[in-house]
Design a protein around this motif. Structure first.
Motif, PDB file in Angstrom:
ATOM      1  N   LEU A  71     -37.104 -54.959   7.827  1.00 10.23           N
ATOM      2  CA  LEU A  71     -37.942 -55.817   8.664  1.00 10.23           C
ATOM      3  C   LEU A  71     -37.139 -56.444   9.798  1.00 10.23           C
ATOM      4  N   PHE A  72     -35.993 -57.047   9.443  1.00  9.99           N
ATOM      5  CA  PHE A  72     -35.165 -57.684  10.466  1.00  9.99           C
ATOM      6  C   PHE A  72     -34.540 -56.647  11.393  1.00  9.99           C
ATOM      7  N   MET A  73     -34.244 -55.484  10.874  1.00  8.96           N
ATOM      8  CA  MET A  73     -33.706 -54.413  11.707  1.00  8.96           C
ATOM      9  C   MET A  73     -34.717 -54.017  12.786  1.00  8.96           C
ATOM     10  N   MET A  74     -35.962 -53.835  12.403  1.00  8.57           N
ATOM     11  CA  MET A  74     -37.005 -53.468  13.358  1.00  8.57           C
ATOM     12  C   MET A  74     -37.210 -54.580  14.379  1.00  8.57           C
ATOM     13  N   LEU A  75     -37.145 -55.826  13.923  1.00 10.89           N
ATOM     14  CA  LEU A  75     -37.311 -56.959  14.842  1.00 10.89           C
ATOM     15  C   LEU A  75     -36.176 -57.005  15.857  1.00 10.89           C
ATOM     16  N   MET A  76     -34.929 -56.841  15.399  1.00 10.98           N
ATOM     17  CA  MET A  76     -33.778 -56.872  16.299  1.00 10.98           C
ATOM     18  C   MET A  76     -33.810 -55.708  17.289  1.00 10.98           C
ATOM     19  N   LEU A  77     -34.202 -54.542  16.807  1.00 11.64           N
ATOM     20  CA  LEU A  77     -34.306 -53.385  17.696  1.00 11.64           C
ATOM     21  C   LEU A  77     -35.323 -53.645  18.798  1.00 11.64           C
TER      22      LEU A  77
END
Length: 295
Positions: A71-77
Motif C-alpha cells: 500500500l505504502f509502496m503504491m502511494l510513494m510511487l
C-alpha cells in the motif's frame, strides 16, 4: 554551463524518465517480496564487493524498493511519479535527467566517502547501506523550491504549503545529524552527515547553478507567456518585427515562441520547430529542449 551541456547532450535525454524509475522501483519491490535477502546479497552498493569485480552493483543498487508494504509502496510511487513528471514538464527533459542522475552519482560518492573515512579511522573499509531515499527527498525539495505555494496535505487532512514543508525537512535533517553525533558517536555522526549532505548535493548544486532560470518568478513568467502566446501561422515562416538596429518594421523568418527573439537578435541564434507541440511553434536553441510543450 547547463545550456552548453544541453546543446551537446540534450538529444540523449530520456523522456518521461519517472515512468522508468517507477518500473525499476516496482521490480525491486517484486524481488524483495520473493526473496528479501537477494538485494543485500547481490545488488546493494557494497564497495568491498565492487573492488572485487562485482561492478554491476554500481547500477543495480537503484532497484532497492522504497517501502516493504504494498500500500505504502503504491502511494510513494504515485507521489514521486507526479512530482518528477511535473518537474520534467517545467524544467525540460534534459535538466530533469541531469538532476536525477546527479543524485544517483552523489549516492555512490557518499558510500565511497564513508568507506574511506572508516578505513582511515579503523583500518578497514565499511560499505554504509545508503538507499535512494534522500534522492527522492531532494526531488520533493526541488518541487517545493520550484512551486513554493503548492499545497501538500499531511495525513490527507492538514494543508501545508510546499515551502514550509521544505523548511521543516531542513530542520529535521539538521537535527538528525546533530543527534547522531551526540548519541551514537563520531563515526555515526559522520555517516549521517555524509549520507544527508552528499546524497542531497544534487539539490544544492543544481539550484545554485540554475538559480535565476529555476526561480519561481521566472518559471511563472514563462508559463504565463506560453499560455498567452497566440499561435502564429507559419505562412512561409514569416513574422513582422522591429529591427533593433534601424527601428523599422521588417519581415523575419524565425521567432522563438518563448523569448520572442528572431534572427535579427544575433546571427548565432538557431531556430527549430518542436514536433511535440500541438501547432507550429518555433524555438531558439536556448528553449528548444526546455519549453513547456503546447498540447
Amino acid at each position: 554551463m547547463i545550456l552548453k551541456l544541453e546543446r551537446k547532450l540534450g538529444k540523449y535525454a530520456v523522456p518521461n524518465l519517472m515512468r522508468y524509475v517507477v518500473i525499476v522501483y516496482a521490480l525491486g519491490f517484486i524481488v524483495y517480496m520473493i526473496n528479501p535477502q537477494f538485494y543485500d546479497a547481490y545488488l546493494m552498493l557494497d564497495i568491498d564487493k565492487v573492488l572485487k569485480g562485482q561492478v554491476w552493483r554500481l547500477v543495480t543498487f537503484v532497484i532497492q524498493p522504497m517501502e516493504s508494504s504494498l500500500l505504502f509502496m503504491m502511494l510513494m510511487l504515485y507521489v514521486y511519479y507526479s512530482i518528477g513528471t511535473n518537474l520534467e514538464r517545467v524544467w525540460g527533459t534534459f535538466r530533469f535527467n541531469l538532476f536525477y542522475f546527479m543524485g544517483i552519482l552523489f549516492n555512490i560518492l557518499a558510500v565511497i566517502i564513508i568507506y574511506i573515512v572508516a578505513y582511515i579511522m579503523y583500518g578497514t573499509g565499511y560499505s554504509y547501506p545508503i538507499s535512494l531515499g534522500y534522492l527522492n527527498m531532494s526531488m520533493l525539495l526541488a518541487f517545493a523550491a520550484t512551486f513554493p505555494e503548492a499545497r501538500f496535505y499531511l495525513m490527507f487532512l492538514i494543508p501545508v504549503k510546499a515551502k514550509w514543508l521544505m523548511y521543516g525537512y531542513f530542520v529535521l535533517m539538521g537535527y538528525q545529524i546533530i543527534a547522531s553525533f551526540m548519541s551514537k558517536g563520531v563515526f555515526a555522526g559522520i555517516c549521517a552527515a555524509v549520507e544527508i549532505l552528499v546524497t542531497m548535493a544534487n539539490f544544492f548544486i543544481y539550484f545554485a547553478m540554475t538559480k535565476s532560470y529555476l526561480s519561481p518568478r521566472n518559471i511563472r513568467r514563462k508559463m504565463d507567456f506560453s499560455r498567452s502566446y497566440t499561435q502564429g501561422v507559419r505562412e512561409g515562416m514569416r513574422h513582422s518585427n522591429i529591427d533593433p538596429s534601424t527601428g523599422h518594421k521588417v519581415i523575419t523568418r524565425h521567432k522563438c515562441a518563448v523569448c520572442g527573439r528572431t534572427e535579427l537578435d544575433g546571427p548565432e541564434l538557431e531556430f527549430r520547430f518542436c514536433s511535440k507541440c500541438n501547432g507550429n511553434y518555433e524555438y531558439c536553441q536556448d528553449h528548444l529542449f526546455t519549453h513547456e510543450h503546447v498540447q
